[in-house]
Motif scaffolding. Structure first.
Motif, mmCIF file in Angstrom:
data_model
loop_
_atom_site.group_PDB
_atom_site.id
_atom_site.type_symbol
_atom_site.label_atom_id
_atom_site.label_comp_id
_atom_site.label_asym_id
_atom_site.label_seq_id
_atom_site.Cartn_x
_atom_site.Cartn_y
_atom_site.Cartn_z
ATOM 1 N N MET A 32 0.850 -1.172 0.000
ATOM 2 C CA MET A 32 0.000 0.000 0.000
ATOM 3 C C MET A 32 0.901 1.241 0.000
ATOM 4 O O MET A 32 1.905 1.269 0.687
ATOM 5 N N ASN A 33 0.520 2.247 -0.741
ATOM 6 C CA ASN A 33 1.320 3.466 -0.758
ATOM 7 C C ASN A 33 0.652 4.544 0.102
ATOM 8 O O ASN A 33 -0.455 4.339 0.628
ATOM 9 N N ILE A 34 1.307 5.678 0.234
ATOM 10 C CA ILE A 34 0.826 6.740 1.122
ATOM 11 C C ILE A 34 -0.573 7.204 0.715
ATOM 12 O O ILE A 34 -1.436 7.410 1.573
ATOM 13 N N ALA A 35 -0.826 7.372 -0.579
ATOM 14 C CA ALA A 35 -2.155 7.798 -1.043
ATOM 15 C C ALA A 35 -3.224 6.778 -0.628
ATOM 16 O O ALA A 35 -4.335 7.163 -0.231
ATOM 17 N N GLN A 36 -2.887 5.494 -0.688
ATOM 18 C CA GLN A 36 -3.833 4.460 -0.267
ATOM 19 C C GLN A 36 -4.065 4.509 1.246
ATOM 20 O O GLN A 36 -5.181 4.296 1.708
ATOM 21 N N HIS A 37 -3.011 4.795 2.008
ATOM 22 C CA HIS A 37 -3.160 4.938 3.467
ATOM 23 C C HIS A 37 -4.145 6.063 3.784
ATOM 24 O O HIS A 37 -5.041 5.902 4.615
ATOM 25 N N GLU A 90 7.543 5.957 6.833
ATOM 26 C CA GLU A 90 6.225 5.891 6.201
ATOM 27 C C GLU A 90 5.175 6.597 7.066
ATOM 28 O O GLU A 90 4.333 7.345 6.566
ATOM 29 N N ARG A 91 5.242 6.385 8.384
ATOM 30 C CA ARG A 91 4.335 7.077 9.315
ATOM 31 C C ARG A 91 4.502 8.578 9.192
ATOM 32 O O ARG A 91 3.523 9.330 9.168
ATOM 33 N N ASP A 92 5.732 9.045 9.122
ATOM 34 C CA ASP A 92 5.983 10.481 9.016
ATOM 35 C C ASP A 92 5.432 11.063 7.719
ATOM 36 O O ASP A 92 4.938 12.190 7.693
ATOM 37 N N ALA A 93 5.476 10.289 6.640
ATOM 38 C CA ALA A 93 4.901 10.751 5.371
ATOM 39 C C ALA A 93 3.377 10.860 5.487
ATOM 40 O O ALA A 93 2.776 11.826 5.002
ATOM 41 N N VAL A 94 2.753 9.892 6.145
ATOM 42 C CA VAL A 94 1.307 9.958 6.386
ATOM 43 C C VAL A 94 0.993 11.154 7.279
ATOM 44 O O VAL A 94 0.055 11.915 7.021
ATOM 45 N N ARG A 95 1.783 11.346 8.327
ATOM 46 C CA ARG A 95 1.572 12.464 9.246
ATOM 47 C C ARG A 95 1.631 13.793 8.510
ATOM 48 O O ARG A 95 0.813 14.679 8.742
ATOM 49 N N GLU A 96 2.598 13.951 7.629
ATOM 50 C CA GLU A 96 2.730 15.214 6.890
ATOM 51 C C GLU A 96 1.483 15.521 6.077
ATOM 52 O O GLU A 96 1.004 16.657 6.068
ATOM 53 N N LEU A 97 0.945 14.525 5.409
ATOM 54 C CA LEU A 97 -0.267 14.749 4.610
ATOM 55 C C LEU A 97 -1.478 15.048 5.488
ATOM 56 O O LEU A 97 -2.271 15.937 5.181
ATOM 57 N N LEU A 98 -1.608 14.310 6.582
ATOM 58 C CA LEU A 98 -2.735 14.568 7.476
ATOM 59 C C LEU A 98 -2.595 15.912 8.178
ATOM 60 O O LEU A 98 -3.574 16.623 8.378
ATOM 61 N N ALA A 99 -1.368 16.295 8.529
ATOM 62 C CA ALA A 99 -1.136 17.593 9.168
ATOM 63 C C ALA A 99 -1.467 18.736 8.217
ATOM 64 O O ALA A 99 -1.976 19.782 8.643
ATOM 65 N N SER A 100 -1.209 18.554 6.931
ATOM 66 C CA SER A 100 -1.540 19.615 5.977
ATOM 67 C C SER A 100 -3.049 19.786 5.863
ATOM 68 O O SER A 100 -3.537 20.855 5.530
ATOM 69 N N ARG A 101 -3.779 18.769 6.172
ATOM 70 C CA ARG A 101 -5.236 18.808 6.104
ATOM 71 C C ARG A 101 -5.870 19.216 7.432
ATOM 72 O O ARG A 101 -6.771 20.041 7.475
ATOM 73 N N LEU A 133 2.628 -0.499 10.963
ATOM 74 C CA LEU A 133 2.153 0.876 10.856
ATOM 75 C C LEU A 133 0.641 0.780 10.927
ATOM 76 O O LEU A 133 0.023 0.091 10.098
ATOM 77 N N VAL A 134 0.046 1.405 11.942
ATOM 78 C CA VAL A 134 -1.399 1.279 12.148
ATOM 79 C C VAL A 134 -2.059 2.664 12.210
ATOM 80 O O VAL A 134 -1.427 3.661 12.553
#
Length: 143
Positions: free
Chosen positions: A1-6, A60-71, A133-134
């Motif tokens: 799964m990639n970041i967009a899928q997460h 990978e968690r940090d990449a997800v965090r960055e996208l969610l933080a921008s939102r 990663l959950v």
């Protein structure tokens, strides 16, 4: 799964109904008031490579965090060690007590308009289970 899928999965869980009973789901486990999705699992469960695998999942968690933080806005990491210590003498809501047994900290957001909270963490405390990663999506606010 990639970041967009997460991100897409987390978005979907913010609106998915919670089941009446606790049990496995198509993405992890779900129960009353919670969904726990496994976003990524270690492909290598060799204990000698534990630190390397955890490092990869943290990136990978940090990449997800960055996208969610921008939102949803930037947040300070939520220390789960304190929550874990509190479970010894205080009733901590299930999803947060369980997450504190598996991870040291999480990035947490309240998702406006949904009545739900999202937490993203790397679970690396249980040596019998490889690191994961959950994402936790719950209607129960963090303690």
């Amino acid at each position: 799964m990639n970041i967009a899928q997460h991100i897409a999965l987390i978005d979907e869980l913010c609106y998915r109904p919670f089941p009446a009973e606790h049990g496995p789901s198509d993405v992890g486990v779900s129960g009353p008031g919670r969904h726990v999705a496994v976003l990524d699992a270690a492909a290598d469960d060799d204990p000698a490579r534990w630190a390397v695998v955890v490092d990869q999942l943290e990136k990978e968690r940090d990449a997800v965090r960055e996208l969610l933080a921008s939102r949803w806005g930037d947040t300070t990491p939520y220390g789960l060690q304190t929550v874990l210590l509190r479970t010894a003498h205080e009733e901590i809501p299930g999803p947060w007590a369980e997450l504190s047994m598996r991870a040291g900290f999480a990035h947490v957001w309240e998702v406006e308009g949904t009545g739900r909270w999202v937490a993203v963490a790397v679970t690396d405390r249980d040596a019998t289970q490889g690191p994961l990663l959950v994402a936790l999506v719950t209607e129960i606010p963090p303690p």
